[in-house]
Scaffold this active site. Sequence first.
Site, PDB file in Angstrom:
ATOM      1  N   ASP A 185       0.796  -1.112   0.205  1.00  0.00           N
ATOM      2  CA  ASP A 185       0.044  -0.035  -0.211  1.00  0.00           C
ATOM      3  C   ASP A 185       0.864   1.348   0.017  1.00  0.00           C
ATOM      4  O   ASP A 185       0.461   2.246  -0.744  1.00  0.00           O
ATOM      5  CB  ASP A 185      -0.874  -0.127   1.031  1.00  0.00           C
ATOM      6  CG  ASP A 185      -0.373  -0.348   2.470  1.00  0.00           C
ATOM      7  OD1 ASP A 185       0.899  -0.834   2.480  1.00  0.00           O
ATOM      8  OD2 ASP A 185      -0.874   0.146   3.697  1.00  0.00           O
ATOM      9  N   GLY A 186       2.016   1.123   1.020  1.00  0.00           N
ATOM     10  CA  GLY A 186       2.873   2.520   1.034  1.00  0.00           C
ATOM     11  C   GLY A 186       3.631   2.782  -0.428  1.00  0.00           C
ATOM     12  O   GLY A 186       3.348   3.723  -0.943  1.00  0.00           O
ATOM     13  N   ASP A 215      -0.219 -10.558   2.712  1.00  0.00           N
ATOM     14  CA  ASP A 215      -1.546 -10.689   3.502  1.00  0.00           C
ATOM     15  C   ASP A 215      -2.829 -10.817   3.017  1.00  0.00           C
ATOM     16  O   ASP A 215      -3.683 -11.285   3.504  1.00  0.00           O
ATOM     17  CB  ASP A 215      -1.585  -9.167   4.479  1.00  0.00           C
ATOM     18  CG  ASP A 215      -0.641  -9.210   5.391  1.00  0.00           C
ATOM     19  OD1 ASP A 215      -0.175 -10.112   6.059  1.00  0.00           O
ATOM     20  OD2 ASP A 215      -0.275  -8.064   5.789  1.00  0.00           O
ATOM     21  N   MET A 258       2.911 -13.604  10.326  1.00  0.00           N
ATOM     22  CA  MET A 258       2.590 -12.164   9.817  1.00  0.00           C
ATOM     23  C   MET A 258       1.235 -11.767   9.697  1.00  0.00           C
ATOM     24  O   MET A 258       0.135 -12.483   9.708  1.00  0.00           O
ATOM     25  CB  MET A 258       3.124 -12.218   8.522  1.00  0.00           C
ATOM     26  CG  MET A 258       4.566 -12.291   8.451  1.00  0.00           C
ATOM     27  SD  MET A 258       5.126 -12.360   6.780  1.00  0.00           S
ATOM     28  CE  MET A 258       4.565 -13.760   5.990  1.00  0.00           C
ATOM     29  N   ARG A 260       0.120  -7.572  10.175  1.00  0.00           N
ATOM     30  CA  ARG A 260       0.115  -6.402  10.931  1.00  0.00           C
ATOM     31  C   ARG A 260      -1.093  -5.669  11.123  1.00  0.00           C
ATOM     32  O   ARG A 260      -1.692  -5.296  12.295  1.00  0.00           O
ATOM     33  CB  ARG A 260       1.005  -5.205  10.138  1.00  0.00           C
ATOM     34  CG  ARG A 260       1.346  -4.252  11.094  1.00  0.00           C
ATOM     35  CD  ARG A 260       2.339  -2.928  10.721  1.00  0.00           C
ATOM     36  NE  ARG A 260       2.934  -3.488   9.252  1.00  0.00           N
ATOM     37  CZ  ARG A 260       4.126  -2.922   8.906  1.00  0.00           C
ATOM     38  NH1 ARG A 260       5.022  -2.545   9.933  1.00  0.00           N
ATOM     39  NH2 ARG A 260       4.435  -3.062   7.917  1.00  0.00           N
TER      40      ARG A 260
END
Length: 347
Positions: A185-186, A215, A258, A260
Site C-alpha cells: 500500500d505504501g 497478507d 505475519m 500487521r
Amino acid sequence: MWSVEDDHNNYKPKIVAGEAAGYVLEDVPHLSDYIPHLPFVICTRQYFVNNGDTVTQKIVLHKNSPRGTHFRRAGPRQKVYFESDEVLACIVTCGGLCPGTNTLIRELVCGLYYMYGVSSVLGIEGGYRGFYSKNTISLTPKVVDDIHKRGGTFIGTSPGGHDTLKIVDSIQDRGINHVYIIGGDGTQKGASVIFEEIRRRGLKVSVAGIPKTVDNDIPVIDKSFGFDTSVEEAQRAINAAHVEAESFENGVGVVKLMGRYSGFIAMYATLASRDVDCCLIPESPFYLEGPGGLFEYIRKRLKENGHMVIVIAEGAGQEVLTENMHNIMDQQDASGNKFVQDVVAHG
Ligand SMILES: Nc1ncnc2c1ncn2[C@@H]1O[C@H](COP(=O)(O)OP(=O)(O)O)[C@@H](O)[C@H]1O
Ligand SMILES: O=P(O)(O)OC[C@H]1O[C@](O)(COP(=O)(O)O)[C@@H](O)[C@@H]1O
C-alpha cells in the site's frame, strides 16, 4: 534440439491476422512445431479485455439497488498505445518482501519481450531511492531466466527514500516511458504521487502499480501472489508447535504469524491445520481477564485437552497493551508505518 539461446536470438512475436487478430498470449514451443502431422492440435487461444470491461466491487446486488463501484478490468487490450521499439520500460520493487516477486519480474520482462516485442527493460535497484542513487541494470529474458527459483527480489528493495521530484527527473532524463512499480500500500501511494507528477509535466509515460501483499488484504482481487506460500509455511510452524505442546502436560504452543493489520494468513493456516485451538487476529479485538476473556478460554481448553495451540497474527491484541507501550506505538518506520507492539513478548 531447442535451446533458450536459440529462442532469444530467433524470436519473433506470433501475430495472427483476420477477425480474431492479435498476439498469441503464451508463446511456448508446441509439439506441433516439431511434429507437423499430429492427429490433433491444441491451439493457445487469443485473449483481449474489452475497454468497457469492469469488475464490480460487490458481487451480490439487490434488484433495484444502485450499480455500486466498478473498477476498470486489467488485462491485454487489442489496441496497443506504444510502438514496441519506442518503449523503454523499468521495473522497481519497494517495501517488504513477498514470495513470488521474482516470478513477477521474470514474467514482466518475458511478457514484454515475447508478447509485445519490447527489448529495453531496466531494473531499478533497491526500491524508490534506486531511481536517483544507483545505476540501472538491463533486464533481458536471459538475465531473468531462472530468478523465479530464488526468494527475495532480484533487483532489491528498501523502505523510505521516496523523493517524487528526483524520481520523476530520473524517469524523464533516462527516457523511460513504462514504469512498473511492484509493492504494497505504501508503494502504491508513492506510485500515485509519481503518476500525478508525470501528468503535471505532460510526459508520455505509463505508470503501472502492481499490488504486492503477502497478507491478501486487497478486496478487488481474488488472491495476492505469495499468500499461498505464506499459509503453507505457517502450517509447518503450527505443526511444530502442536508436536511440542502435545508432549508436555498443559503445554501451550504459541505461533506468531505475519499480519500487521490483517489476519488472513493466520485464519487460513488455522483452518487448514486443524490443530489450532485459538486464533487471534487484528480485525477481532479480545480481552484477557474475566468471563469470556482469553485466560478463561485457555484454562478451559487445558482442562479438556491437556494442551493447546494459539495462533496470533502480528498486529492482534494491540488494544490490550498498556498506555506506556502506546508511546512506543506512535513511532514510525522509515516508510511512515506505525510500529505495532509484540503482544507475544509482552504477554
Ligand atoms: N504516502 C506515501 N507517499 C509516497 N511514498 C510512500 C508513501 N508511503 C510509503 N511510501 C514509499 O513506498 C515505499 C514502500 O513503503 P512501505 O510501507 O515500506 O512498504 P509497502 O509498499 O509494502 O507498504 C517506500 O519507499 C516509502 O517511502
Ligand atoms: O516487519 P516488517 O518488514 O515491517 O513487515 C511486517 C509486516 O508486513 C506484512 O508482511 C505486510 O506487508 P505487505 O502487505 O506489504 O506484504 C505484515 O503481515 C507484517 O506484519
